[in-house]
Scaffold this active site. Structure first.
Site, PDB file in Angstrom:
ATOM      1  N   SER A   1     -19.766  63.048 -30.670  1.00  0.00           N
ATOM      2  CA  SER A   1     -19.950  61.750 -30.015  1.00  0.00           C
ATOM      3  C   SER A   1     -20.602  60.775 -30.997  1.00  0.00           C
ATOM      4  CB  SER A   1     -20.847  61.894 -28.783  1.00  0.00           C
ATOM      5  OG  SER A   1     -22.196  62.110 -29.163  1.00  0.00           O
TER       6      SER A   1
ATOM      7  N   THR B   1     -25.573  56.954 -12.834  1.00  0.00           N
ATOM      8  CA  THR B   1     -26.256  58.055 -13.519  1.00  0.00           C
ATOM      9  C   THR B   1     -25.846  59.373 -12.895  1.00  0.00           C
ATOM     10  OG1 THR B   1     -28.374  59.046 -14.137  1.00  0.00           O
ATOM     11  CG2 THR B   1     -28.321  57.932 -12.027  1.00  0.00           C
TER      12      THR B   1
ATOM     13  N   CYS C   1     -29.878  73.055 -14.820  1.00  0.00           N
ATOM     14  CA  CYS C   1     -29.469  71.657 -15.035  1.00  0.00           C
ATOM     15  C   CYS C   1     -29.402  70.849 -13.742  1.00  0.00           C
ATOM     16  CB  CYS C   1     -28.132  71.585 -15.768  1.00  0.00           C
ATOM     17  SG  CYS C   1     -26.728  71.941 -14.730  1.00  0.00           S
TER      18      CYS C   1
ATOM     19  N   ARG D   1     -20.749  60.057 -15.892  1.00  0.00           N
ATOM     20  CA  ARG D   1     -20.975  60.834 -17.112  1.00  0.00           C
ATOM     21  C   ARG D   1     -20.216  60.178 -18.250  1.00  0.00           C
ATOM     22  NH1 ARG D   1     -19.954  66.172 -17.239  1.00  0.00           N
ATOM     23  NH2 ARG D   1     -20.593  65.853 -19.377  1.00  0.00           N
ATOM     24  N   GLY D   2     -20.261  60.820 -19.409  1.00  0.00           N
ATOM     25  CA  GLY D   2     -19.635  60.248 -20.595  1.00  0.00           C
ATOM     26  C   GLY D   2     -20.714  59.756 -21.537  1.00  0.00           C
ATOM     27  N   ASN D   3     -20.343  59.538 -22.816  1.00  0.00           N
ATOM     28  CA  ASN D   3     -21.353  59.077 -23.764  1.00  0.00           C
ATOM     29  C   ASN D   3     -21.783  57.640 -23.431  1.00  0.00           C
ATOM     30  OD1 ASN D   3     -19.634  57.182 -25.177  1.00  0.00           O
ATOM     31  ND2 ASN D   3     -18.668  58.933 -26.184  1.00  0.00           N
TER      32      ASN D   3
ATOM     33  N   SER E   1     -27.785  62.027 -13.729  1.00  0.00           N
ATOM     34  CA  SER E   1     -29.015  62.790 -13.950  1.00  0.00           C
ATOM     35  C   SER E   1     -29.729  63.022 -12.627  1.00  0.00           C
ATOM     36  CB  SER E   1     -29.923  62.017 -14.909  1.00  0.00           C
ATOM     37  OG  SER E   1     -31.262  62.426 -14.763  1.00  0.00           O
TER      38      SER E   1
ATOM     39  N   LYS F   1     -33.433  67.838 -25.485  1.00  0.00           N
ATOM     40  CA  LYS F   1     -33.217  67.804 -24.035  1.00  0.00           C
ATOM     41  C   LYS F   1     -31.902  68.474 -23.624  1.00  0.00           C
ATOM     42  CE  LYS F   1     -31.173  63.155 -23.801  1.00  0.00           C
ATOM     43  NZ  LYS F   1     -29.814  63.611 -23.543  1.00  0.00           N
TER      44      LYS F   1
ATOM     45  N   ARG G   1     -22.240  67.705 -32.281  1.00  0.00           N
ATOM     46  CA  ARG G   1     -21.252  67.134 -31.353  1.00  0.00           C
ATOM     47  C   ARG G   1     -20.586  65.951 -32.044  1.00  0.00           C
ATOM     48  NH1 ARG G   1     -24.846  65.799 -26.144  1.00  0.00           N
ATOM     49  NH2 ARG G   1     -22.903  64.868 -25.393  1.00  0.00           N
TER      50      ARG G   1
ATOM     51  N   ARG H   1     -33.217  61.444 -12.753  1.00  0.00           N
ATOM     52  CA  ARG H   1     -33.290  60.010 -12.468  1.00  0.00           C
ATOM     53  C   ARG H   1     -33.038  59.735 -10.991  1.00  0.00           C
ATOM     54  NH1 ARG H   1     -29.764  59.009 -17.715  1.00  0.00           N
ATOM     55  NH2 ARG H   1     -31.381  58.565 -19.257  1.00  0.00           N
TER      56      ARG H   1
END
Length: 310
Positions: free
Chosen positions: A13, A128, A243, A150-152, A130, A82, A11, A133
């Site tokens: 990123s 988050t 997911c 989201r996003g890096n 997730s 992951k 990727r 989480r």
């Protein structure tokens, strides 16, 4: 692949490229005469900022990387374990060549005011996306609010600074990789925030027939990471988690070589938590993963996972 050049696909990123750099450094130490070249690709998961389940879930971060490998545009792929779907096999024609020594598996809290998780006031917005989480926070800290983000990691830190959330939860190892451990307020123990399957492990993947390459990079593999990852991925495979499934767990090789796997399945609202923890004893890692999954299935994990839209 020529013997003196390995093309590594990843990727694009900042974190993914930092991970590739680690592989390049370790390869240079192991094989000083081998050159490496980076082939960055932009994945669906990096382009799409909506719900991951709308774009095939976790495969969104691996599909384009796998395609470059299979098309012969690259020789070696670097993935976060992951991010690799475990509910289906690796793409036909590819194989894992090595699992690198494991980094920190824990989650980190980032709060600009320096507060720890237990000190956050009611209504604090945690950024988050997730489900793992969010479910655990709903169970342990129901007064906190999760807002989708989201996003890096760099992008999320920008969103935090812009006021889109009051605090963030990110992987400690990811912040280390991009050189930002300075932003961490508190590192959460796995008992407080159970990590995702495959946390902190980088996998090297290549074409099945490239035996020379597999031999060349297998020396980067870590035996403990291999055992832990094998147990965790088999666990997730048997559960057929997707997911949107709040599933968490981690295997651990003790100093004496004993292997254990602790795992949890949650409802998204955190009101139901299923727990299992087993030791391998004489079992191989895959059998341990299967055994822990069966233990959770006996507790109702199948109905819980199938009851979540994805």
């Amino acid at each position: 692949m020529s013997a003196d050049l390995i093309r590594i696909v990843s990727r694009d990123s900042p974190m993914a490229l930092a991970q590739v750099e680690r592989v390049r450094v370790e390869l240079a130490t192991l094989h000083p005469d081998t050159r490496t070249e980076v082939v960055p690709v932009r994945t669906t998961g990096d382009k799409w900022m909506g719900d991951l389940s709308a774009v095939e879930g976790k495969g969104a971060f691996t599909k384009e990387v796998d395609a470059a490998l299979l098309a012969g545009e690259a020789d070696l792929a670097v993935h976060c374990v992951k991010d690799i779907p475990a509910d289906r096999p690796l793409p036909v024609g590819t194989a894992f060549a090595a699992f690198l020594r494991r980094d920190d598996i824990r989650d980190a809290l980032i709060h600009p005011g320096g507060l720890c998780l237990d000190e956050l006031p009611a209504g604090t917005r945690i950024g988050t996306s997730s489900v793992r989480r969010a479910a655990q926070l709903a169970a342990s800290h129901p007064h906190l609010l999760c807002v989708p983000m989201r996003g890096n990691a760099n992008r999320r830190l920008e969103k935090l600074a812009a006021g889109e959330a009051d605090a963030l939860l990110l992987a400690a190892s990811g912040l280390e990789r991009i050189g930002r451990p300075d932003v961490i307020t508190e590192i959460l123990s796995p008992e407080v925030m159970c990590p995702p399957i495959g946390a902190g492990v980088l996998a090297l993947q290549c074409r099945e027939g490239d035996t020379g390459l597999i031999d060349a990079v297998s020396g980067l593999g870590d035996p403990a990471a291999h055992r832990e990852t094998t147990a965790e991925r088999m666990f997730l495979h048997v559960l057929q988690g997707h997911c949107n499934s709040p599933i968490a767990g981690y295997a651990q090789v003790e100093r004496n070589g004993d292997l254990s796997l602790r795992a949890k399945v949650f409802t998204p609202d955190g009101k139901t938590v299923l727990n299992a923890h087993e030791w391998a004893g004489a079992l191989d890692p895959a059998t341990l993963g299967t055994s822990v999954a069966v233990s959770l299935l006996r507790q109702g994990a199948r109905e819980l996972i199938d009851g979540i839209a994805h």
